[in-house]
Design an enzyme around this catalytic site. Structure first.
Site, short mmCIF file in Angstrom:
data_model
loop_
_atom_site.label_atom_id
_atom_site.label_comp_id
_atom_site.label_asym_id
_atom_site.label_seq_id
_atom_site.Cartn_x
_atom_site.Cartn_y
_atom_site.Cartn_z
N LYS A 117 -22.95 20.69 51.48
CA LYS A 117 -22.90 21.36 52.66
C LYS A 117 -20.90 20.11 52.68
O LYS A 117 -19.58 21.25 52.53
CB LYS A 117 -22.96 20.73 54.23
CG LYS A 117 -22.70 20.61 54.80
CD LYS A 117 -22.15 20.06 56.31
CE LYS A 117 -21.65 18.75 56.62
NZ LYS A 117 -21.82 17.49 57.28
N ASP A 135 -23.67 23.10 58.56
CA ASP A 135 -23.83 21.87 58.76
C ASP A 135 -25.13 22.05 60.16
O ASP A 135 -25.24 23.50 59.98
CB ASP A 135 -22.64 21.29 59.13
CG ASP A 135 -22.13 22.64 60.67
OD1 ASP A 135 -22.70 23.23 61.19
OD2 ASP A 135 -21.61 21.64 61.50
#
Ligand code: SF4
Length: 213
Positions: A117, A135
């Site tokens: 991420k 996220d």
């Protein structure tokens, strides 16, 4: 109960949040990378408070690489997981002394504390390389709005979003979904009463629709 395409969802969400953008403060790629690492399980508002002080005291990779771990911990101690994060950011600074922030996913994920991420945020936000970072907000919204099944992994969410969008739209889509999740479709108490997407929402179906039948 219908299912909208991700393009249709984003059209509506971007009308609600036309100015969605990165809310972390940074002045260069190194600061962006550090801010994103610090942002895990913490609000961007809180990260901006600590990075103001952190970047003033340690403005370069060299200065942060030479900082005492205890000093860095002291500066960032108001954020979650600060001990691990202090180790990660000092480790990153050491790895990047006299070097640029890498522009490659493979190189970024070799840095301490940098996962998929974080690497995707840096590539998208810092380099405008078409990637989608998943996220907690992006994942929750994608599941509620049936872009993916509830059991999907973050990687499956990322792949589904990328498959449904044009690469030129990845960057803004990421920010729009984050704003939609952060300010409207909250984890607890989402704003369903005024939501334009109730007709294609799994959460709404489970929490309201079935109860009225
Ligand atoms: S109906 Fe509620 S849960 Fe569904 S997308 Fe809208 S705000 Fe989120």
């Amino acid at each position: 109960m219908s299912r909208k395409s991700i393009k249709e969802i984003l059209k509506i969400a971007s009308e609600m949040f036309p100015d969605a953008k990165c809310e972390l403060n940074y002045r260069n790629l190194f600061e962006l990378l550090i801010a994103v690492v610090l942002s895990a399980q913490t609000t961007d508002v809180r990260v901006n408070i600590v990075t103001k002080d952190l970047f003033e005291r340690f403005p370069t990779p060299e200065s942060l690489a030479n900082a005492k771990l205890s000093e860095v911990e002291e500066v960032i101690k108001s954020i979650g997981l600060y001990k691990n994060k202090a180790k990660s950011i000092v480790g990153i600074a050491k790895a990047l002394e006299n070097k640029e922030v890498p522009k490659s996913f493979e190189e970024l994920i070799k840095l301490p504390g940098v996962g998929r991420k974080t690497a995707n945020v840096v590539l998208s936000e810092g380099f405008r390389i078409p990637r989608i970072a998943v996220d907690t907000h992006v994942e929750r919204v994608s599941k509620r709005l049936k872009v993916v099944e509830p059991s999907a992994t973050p990687l499956e969410v990322e792949e589904a979003l990328m498959a449904g969008l044009d690469p030129k739209d990845y960057h803004q889509a990421h920010h729009t979904l984050i704003f939609f999740g952060r300010y409207h479709c909250l984890a607890r108490n989402p704003n369903c009463a005024v939501c334009p997407l109730t007709d294609s929402c799994r959460y709404y179906e489970e929490h309201y629709q079935n109860k009225n039948e």
